[in-house]
Design an enzyme around this catalytic site. Sequence first.
Site, PDB file in Angstrom:
ATOM      1  N   GLU A  32       0.829  -1.215   0.000  1.00 60.10           N
ATOM      2  CA  GLU A  32       0.000   0.000   0.000  1.00 60.10           C
ATOM      3  C   GLU A  32       0.862   1.264   0.000  1.00 60.10           C
ATOM      4  OE1 GLU A  32      -3.072   0.331  -0.662  1.00 60.10           O
ATOM      5  OE2 GLU A  32      -3.679  -1.760  -0.500  1.00 60.10           O
ATOM      6  N   TYR A 115      -6.786   6.166   4.323  1.00 58.81           N
ATOM      7  CA  TYR A 115      -6.919   5.102   3.328  1.00 58.81           C
ATOM      8  C   TYR A 115      -6.066   3.888   3.698  1.00 58.81           C
ATOM      9  CZ  TYR A 115      -5.918   2.120  -0.528  1.00 58.81           C
ATOM     10  OH  TYR A 115      -5.725   0.984  -1.267  1.00 58.81           O
ATOM     11  N   ASP A 133      -9.765   4.294  -2.493  1.00 54.33           N
ATOM     12  CA  ASP A 133      -8.739   4.939  -3.306  1.00 54.33           C
ATOM     13  C   ASP A 133      -9.404   5.516  -4.551  1.00 54.33           C
ATOM     14  OD1 ASP A 133      -9.279   2.707  -4.886  1.00 54.33           O
ATOM     15  OD2 ASP A 133      -7.215   1.986  -4.936  1.00 54.33           O
ATOM     16  N   CYS A 185     -13.871  -0.848 -14.610  1.00 54.19           N
ATOM     17  CA  CYS A 185     -14.482   0.468 -14.432  1.00 54.19           C
ATOM     18  C   CYS A 185     -13.388   1.546 -14.510  1.00 54.19           C
ATOM     19  CB  CYS A 185     -15.232   0.517 -13.100  1.00 54.19           C
ATOM     20  SG  CYS A 185     -16.553   1.718 -13.060  1.00 54.19           S
ATOM     21  N   CYS A 192     -17.854  -1.049 -17.322  1.00 61.34           N
ATOM     22  CA  CYS A 192     -18.670  -1.324 -16.140  1.00 61.34           C
ATOM     23  C   CYS A 192     -20.036  -0.664 -16.274  1.00 61.34           C
ATOM     24  CB  CYS A 192     -17.990  -0.810 -14.877  1.00 61.34           C
ATOM     25  SG  CYS A 192     -17.663   0.973 -14.868  1.00 61.34           S
TER      26      CYS A 192
END
Length: 192
Positions: A32, A115, A133, A185, A192
């Site tokens: 991350e 996050y 995110d 997407c 999507c």
Amino acid sequence: MLLAWYDRHRRDLPWRAAPGERADPYRVWLSEIMLQQTTVPAVGPYFARFVARWPDVSALAAAPLDDILHQWQGLGYYARARNLHACAGAVVARHGGRFPDDIAALRALPGIGDYTANAIAAIAFDRKAAAVDGNVERVMARVYAVTAPLPAAKPRLRRLAAGLVPEQRAGDFAQALMDLGATLCTPRKPRC
């Protein structure tokens, strides 16, 4: 439906646990931090080198900062590498070398924001947390037809995502939303 899709189409990433296995908090955290401001293909080789050299948070904490900065070269945003080292030291000093499973305790570590704390809590500890995110924001905006521009829409998109997190498989759900945004997407030519 999203989890069923994820079970069939999940991306094979070096930091992800195999289906049915528990994620390693160190690998989740490291990935991350590395993935901030860059892409999955760019991070792959760096991640492999880091875990080969420093297989756990204690080894990373014990490493000289200059070694970490040297291995980080090319990823940019060197404050992330400094925070990585500081966070590893804090995990060792404050938590005995084990990442806390609590969002507030994760958030209190150097270099971990909302996050990242939510992503670690969900993915590594299956806590009911929404890791939102850019990919997830895009998915939420499209699913709920949110047309307000960013950054003003961010709080609403976070609330919408948080309302969808299931009681079980929260980590898979977080990764499923990320994968959906990254693979289908997409910002341009979405499927999507």
